[in-house]
Design a protein around this motif. Structure first.
Motif: not given
Length: 118
Positions: A76-105
């Motif tokens: 769930s997102v905060l009311y008033g935030t740009n949903i596309a920006a939140v999901t894009e940032n979240l996807a980028h951060k999760i992809r980077y963190t998982v690949e950096d910490k585990t080496g899994l793609k």
């Protein structure tokens, strides 16, 4: 358990660790108000009352034949935030963190916005 093989040998990674890592990363992103259970979409009202979901129920993980992850995350997102920006940032951060910490793609990462919280 997911097995990663590199020049040092084989490494086993528990799915619980991956779920915890993804949950923590998602909870630290701007605009994410809550992590919602992936199993039950009909209980959205009770979800909006809770701040966070424990035991990794907000993440569904699958593994492809070539040891790449398929991740589905419900938020769930905060009311008033740009949903596309939140999901894009979240996807980028999760992809980077998982690949950096585990080496899994990550082969596929889906972020589902189930609601907004005021």
């Amino acid at each position: 358990m997911i097995t990663v093989e590199n020049y040092l040998g084989k490494i086993g990674i528990l799915e619980d660790y991956l779920v915890s890592l993804i949950n923590y990363t998602a909870s630290q992103c701007f605009g994410v108000a809550a992590l919602n259970p992936a199993e039950n979409k009909k209980r959205l009202i009770s979800i909006l009352v809770k701040a966070k979901i424990k035991n990794g129920r907000s993440v569904k993980l699958s593994v492809t034949d070539d040891n790449k992850l398929i991740v589905a995350l419900h938020i769930s997102v905060l009311y008033g935030t740009n949903i596309a920006a939140v999901t894009e940032n979240l996807a980028h951060k999760i992809r980077y963190t998982v690949e950096d910490k585990t080496g899994l793609k990550i082969a596929k990462l889906s972020v589902f916005v189930d609601g907004m919280i005021d």
